[in-house]
Design a protein around this motif. Structure first.
Motif, PDB file in Angstrom:
ATOM      1  N   GLU A  46     -38.454 -36.286   5.287  1.00  0.00           N
ATOM      2  CA  GLU A  46     -39.680 -36.706   4.598  1.00  0.00           C
ATOM      3  C   GLU A  46     -40.883 -36.574   5.533  1.00  0.00           C
ATOM      4  OE1 GLU A  46     -41.520 -40.294   1.918  1.00  0.00           O
ATOM      5  OE2 GLU A  46     -39.398 -40.296   2.417  1.00  0.00           O
ATOM      6  N   GLY A  47     -41.900 -35.817   5.110  1.00  0.00           N
ATOM      7  CA  GLY A  47     -43.106 -35.616   5.890  1.00  0.00           C
ATOM      8  C   GLY A  47     -42.953 -34.657   7.056  1.00  0.00           C
ATOM      9  N   ASP A  48     -41.789 -34.045   7.225  1.00  0.00           N
ATOM     10  CA  ASP A  48     -41.483 -33.171   8.366  1.00  0.00           C
ATOM     11  C   ASP A  48     -41.209 -31.759   7.848  1.00  0.00           C
ATOM     12  OD1 ASP A  48     -40.346 -31.789  10.516  1.00  0.00           O
ATOM     13  OD2 ASP A  48     -39.127 -33.486  11.164  1.00  0.00           O
ATOM     14  N   LEU A  49     -42.217 -30.890   7.896  1.00  0.00           N
ATOM     15  CA  LEU A  49     -42.089 -29.537   7.363  1.00  0.00           C
ATOM     16  C   LEU A  49     -40.960 -28.776   8.035  1.00  0.00           C
ATOM     17  CD1 LEU A  49     -43.019 -27.271   5.508  1.00  0.00           C
ATOM     18  CD2 LEU A  49     -44.728 -26.650   7.245  1.00  0.00           C
ATOM     19  N   ALA A  50     -40.848 -28.847   9.361  1.00  0.00           N
ATOM     20  CA  ALA A  50     -39.798 -28.103  10.065  1.00  0.00           C
ATOM     21  C   ALA A  50     -38.415 -28.534   9.588  1.00  0.00           C
ATOM     22  CB  ALA A  50     -39.929 -28.288  11.577  1.00  0.00           C
ATOM     23  N   ALA A  51     -38.186 -29.828   9.453  1.00  0.00           N
ATOM     24  CA  ALA A  51     -36.882 -30.327   8.998  1.00  0.00           C
ATOM     25  C   ALA A  51     -36.600 -29.876   7.570  1.00  0.00           C
ATOM     26  CB  ALA A  51     -36.834 -31.848   9.097  1.00  0.00           C
ATOM     27  N   GLN A  52     -37.627 -29.858   6.732  1.00  0.00           N
ATOM     28  CA  GLN A  52     -37.422 -29.433   5.354  1.00  0.00           C
ATOM     29  C   GLN A  52     -37.129 -27.938   5.257  1.00  0.00           C
ATOM     30  OE1 GLN A  52     -39.812 -30.896   2.172  1.00  0.00           O
ATOM     31  NE2 GLN A  52     -39.978 -32.952   3.044  1.00  0.00           N
ATOM     32  N   VAL A  53     -37.814 -27.136   6.050  1.00  0.00           N
ATOM     33  CA  VAL A  53     -37.539 -25.695   6.068  1.00  0.00           C
ATOM     34  C   VAL A  53     -36.094 -25.460   6.501  1.00  0.00           C
ATOM     35  CG1 VAL A  53     -38.075 -23.512   7.240  1.00  0.00           C
ATOM     36  CG2 VAL A  53     -39.924 -24.979   6.412  1.00  0.00           C
ATOM     37  N   GLU A  54     -35.673 -26.136   7.557  1.00  0.00           N
ATOM     38  CA  GLU A  54     -34.294 -25.994   8.032  1.00  0.00           C
ATOM     39  C   GLU A  54     -33.306 -26.328   6.914  1.00  0.00           C
ATOM     40  OE1 GLU A  54     -31.405 -27.574  11.661  1.00  0.00           O
ATOM     41  OE2 GLU A  54     -33.328 -28.562  11.309  1.00  0.00           O
ATOM     42  N   GLN A  55     -33.519 -27.435   6.212  1.00  0.00           N
ATOM     43  CA  GLN A  55     -32.604 -27.830   5.133  1.00  0.00           C
ATOM     44  C   GLN A  55     -32.618 -26.819   4.003  1.00  0.00           C
ATOM     45  OE1 GLN A  55     -30.433 -30.452   5.326  1.00  0.00           O
ATOM     46  NE2 GLN A  55     -29.529 -29.578   3.475  1.00  0.00           N
ATOM     47  N   CYS A  56     -33.781 -26.259   3.686  1.00  0.00           N
ATOM     48  CA  CYS A  56     -33.844 -25.223   2.646  1.00  0.00           C
ATOM     49  C   CYS A  56     -32.948 -24.047   3.001  1.00  0.00           C
ATOM     50  CB  CYS A  56     -35.277 -24.733   2.446  1.00  0.00           C
ATOM     51  SG  CYS A  56     -36.367 -25.896   1.629  1.00  0.00           S
ATOM     52  N   TYR A  57     -33.022 -23.584   4.251  1.00  0.00           N
ATOM     53  CA  TYR A  57     -32.185 -22.463   4.690  1.00  0.00           C
ATOM     54  C   TYR A  57     -30.709 -22.840   4.661  1.00  0.00           C
ATOM     55  CZ  TYR A  57     -35.797 -19.109   6.013  1.00  0.00           C
ATOM     56  OH  TYR A  57     -36.814 -18.189   5.983  1.00  0.00           O
ATOM     57  N   LEU A  58     -30.365 -24.059   5.055  1.00  0.00           N
ATOM     58  CA  LEU A  58     -28.968 -24.504   4.997  1.00  0.00           C
ATOM     59  C   LEU A  58     -28.479 -24.512   3.548  1.00  0.00           C
ATOM     60  CD1 LEU A  58     -29.036 -27.439   7.584  1.00  0.00           C
ATOM     61  CD2 LEU A  58     -28.227 -25.089   7.946  1.00  0.00           C
ATOM     62  N   ASN A  59     -29.320 -24.988   2.627  1.00  0.00           N
ATOM     63  CA  ASN A  59     -28.951 -24.992   1.215  1.00  0.00           C
ATOM     64  C   ASN A  59     -28.809 -23.568   0.674  1.00  0.00           C
ATOM     65  OD1 ASN A  59     -29.010 -27.769   1.349  1.00  0.00           O
ATOM     66  ND2 ASN A  59     -30.884 -28.000   0.168  1.00  0.00           N
ATOM     67  N   LEU A  60     -29.705 -22.676   1.081  1.00  0.00           N
ATOM     68  CA  LEU A  60     -29.581 -21.277   0.672  1.00  0.00           C
ATOM     69  C   LEU A  60     -28.254 -20.698   1.148  1.00  0.00           C
ATOM     70  CD1 LEU A  60     -33.144 -19.835   1.318  1.00  0.00           C
ATOM     71  CD2 LEU A  60     -31.995 -19.990  -0.889  1.00  0.00           C
ATOM     72  N   ALA A  61     -27.894 -20.982   2.387  1.00  0.00           N
ATOM     73  CA  ALA A  61     -26.632 -20.469   2.933  1.00  0.00           C
ATOM     74  C   ALA A  61     -25.451 -20.962   2.112  1.00  0.00           C
ATOM     75  CB  ALA A  61     -26.483 -20.878   4.398  1.00  0.00           C
ATOM     76  N   ALA A  62     -25.458 -22.235   1.721  1.00  0.00           N
ATOM     77  CA  ALA A  62     -24.371 -22.787   0.915  1.00  0.00           C
ATOM     78  C   ALA A  62     -24.309 -22.110  -0.456  1.00  0.00           C
ATOM     79  CB  ALA A  62     -24.545 -24.296   0.758  1.00  0.00           C
ATOM     80  N   ALA A  63     -25.468 -21.890  -1.069  1.00  0.00           N
ATOM     81  CA  ALA A  63     -25.511 -21.235  -2.379  1.00  0.00           C
ATOM     82  C   ALA A  63     -25.019 -19.792  -2.275  1.00  0.00           C
ATOM     83  CB  ALA A  63     -26.938 -21.277  -2.939  1.00  0.00           C
ATOM     84  N   LEU A  64     -25.464 -19.083  -1.254  1.00  0.00           N
ATOM     85  CA  LEU A  64     -25.021 -17.704  -1.057  1.00  0.00           C
ATOM     86  C   LEU A  64     -23.516 -17.648  -0.844  1.00  0.00           C
ATOM     87  CD1 LEU A  64     -27.926 -16.515   1.248  1.00  0.00           C
ATOM     88  CD2 LEU A  64     -27.413 -15.607  -1.038  1.00  0.00           C
ATOM     89  N   GLN A  65     -22.994 -18.542  -0.015  1.00  0.00           N
ATOM     90  CA  GLN A  65     -21.558 -18.567   0.267  1.00  0.00           C
ATOM     91  C   GLN A  65     -20.758 -18.801  -1.022  1.00  0.00           C
ATOM     92  OE1 GLN A  65     -20.219 -21.672   2.905  1.00  0.00           O
ATOM     93  NE2 GLN A  65     -18.361 -20.546   3.418  1.00  0.00           N
ATOM     94  N   ALA A  66     -21.249 -19.674  -1.884  1.00  0.00           N
ATOM     95  CA  ALA A  66     -20.562 -19.945  -3.149  1.00  0.00           C
ATOM     96  C   ALA A  66     -20.463 -18.696  -4.019  1.00  0.00           C
ATOM     97  CB  ALA A  66     -21.275 -21.061  -3.909  1.00  0.00           C
ATOM     98  N   ALA A  67     -21.403 -17.773  -3.846  1.00  0.00           N
ATOM     99  CA  ALA A  67     -21.417 -16.523  -4.615  1.00  0.00           C
ATOM    100  C   ALA A  67     -20.727 -15.384  -3.877  1.00  0.00           C
ATOM    101  CB  ALA A  67     -22.857 -16.138  -4.931  1.00  0.00           C
ATOM    102  N   GLY A  68     -20.144 -15.680  -2.715  1.00  0.00           N
ATOM    103  CA  GLY A  68     -19.489 -14.638  -1.931  1.00  0.00           C
ATOM    104  C   GLY A  68     -20.449 -13.799  -1.124  1.00  0.00           C
ATOM    105  N   ALA A  69     -21.614 -14.350  -0.833  1.00  0.00           N
ATOM    106  CA  ALA A  69     -22.656 -13.620  -0.102  1.00  0.00           C
ATOM    107  C   ALA A  69     -23.038 -14.379   1.164  1.00  0.00           C
ATOM    108  CB  ALA A  69     -23.893 -13.438  -0.993  1.00  0.00           C
ATOM    109  N   SER A  70     -23.917 -13.755   1.945  1.00  0.00           N
ATOM    110  CA  SER A  70     -24.480 -14.381   3.137  1.00  0.00           C
ATOM    111  C   SER A  70     -25.914 -13.873   3.287  1.00  0.00           C
ATOM    112  CB  SER A  70     -23.664 -14.020   4.381  1.00  0.00           C
ATOM    113  OG  SER A  70     -23.885 -12.660   4.733  1.00  0.00           O
ATOM    114  N   PHE A  71     -26.586 -14.315   4.332  1.00  0.00           N
ATOM    115  CA  PHE A  71     -27.950 -13.833   4.557  1.00  0.00           C
ATOM    116  C   PHE A  71     -27.979 -12.329   4.818  1.00  0.00           C
ATOM    117  CE2 PHE A  71     -29.232 -18.247   4.867  1.00  0.00           C
ATOM    118  CZ  PHE A  71     -30.506 -18.211   4.322  1.00  0.00           C
ATOM    119  N   ALA A  72     -26.864 -11.752   5.235  1.00  0.00           N
ATOM    120  CA  ALA A  72     -26.799 -10.299   5.438  1.00  0.00           C
ATOM    121  C   ALA A  72     -26.974  -9.549   4.122  1.00  0.00           C
ATOM    122  CB  ALA A  72     -25.482  -9.914   6.096  1.00  0.00           C
ATOM    123  N   ASN A  73     -26.730 -10.202   2.997  1.00  0.00           N
ATOM    124  CA  ASN A  73     -26.857  -9.586   1.680  1.00  0.00           C
ATOM    125  C   ASN A  73     -28.212  -9.832   1.023  1.00  0.00           C
ATOM    126  OD1 ASN A  73     -23.738 -10.831   1.722  1.00  0.00           O
ATOM    127  ND2 ASN A  73     -23.924  -8.669   1.214  1.00  0.00           N
TER     128      ASN A  73
END
Length: 136
Positions: A46-73
């Motif tokens: 909360e109120g910490d842009l860097a921490a929120q950006v990091e969590q967004c990328y972690l969530n993206l990684a989890a979503a990609l993994q669920a679809a059989g993908a990664s950031f390489a895709n």
């Protein structure tokens, strides 16, 4: 690999991402905008842009993994930043770099569009990032 990232000499050389992604795969993955919440829906950073950006990328990684993908895709990232001002950019980069280190993402990252917005869908949210990926 179905994705080739390019930075043509005729375009500006941006260290954050590559200007062009060429995808040859046939299966596409569209990941909804991810915000800085954990699996229980609690806001992270909360109120910490860097921490929120990091969590967004972690969530993206989890979503990609669920679809059989990664950031390489990933062929395209779109980021929505609340009340964006250039002085916020270092905080965005700090969060991105922390996520890159935690996830072991190989540089460079795909084409990226950043958009300043007045607000996001929930209170306290400072950033939302969505992705498009292509698989074989």
């Amino acid at each position: 690999m179905p994705v080739t990232l390019l930075n043509p000499d005729a375009l500006p050389q941006v260290p954050l991402y590559r200007q062009v992604a060429v995808a040859s795969g046939s299966r596409m993955v569209f990941v909804a905008g991810q915000v800085a919440v954990d699996p229980s829906g609690e806001l992270i950073g909360e109120g910490d842009l860097a921490a929120q950006v990091e969590q967004c990328y972690l969530n993206l990684a989890a979503a990609l993994q669920a679809a059989g993908a990664s950031f390489a895709n990933v062929v395209k990232l779109t980021c929505y930043l609340v009340d964006y001002k250039p002085e916020k950019f270092p905080l965005f980069m700090e969060g991105r770099e922390r996520a890159v280190q935690r996830l072991g993402i190989a540089e460079p990252l795909p084409p990226f569009t950043g958009i300043g917005v007045a607000a996001l869908a929930g209170p306290g949210l400072l950033v939302e990032i969505e992705a498009v990926a292509v698989l074989d």
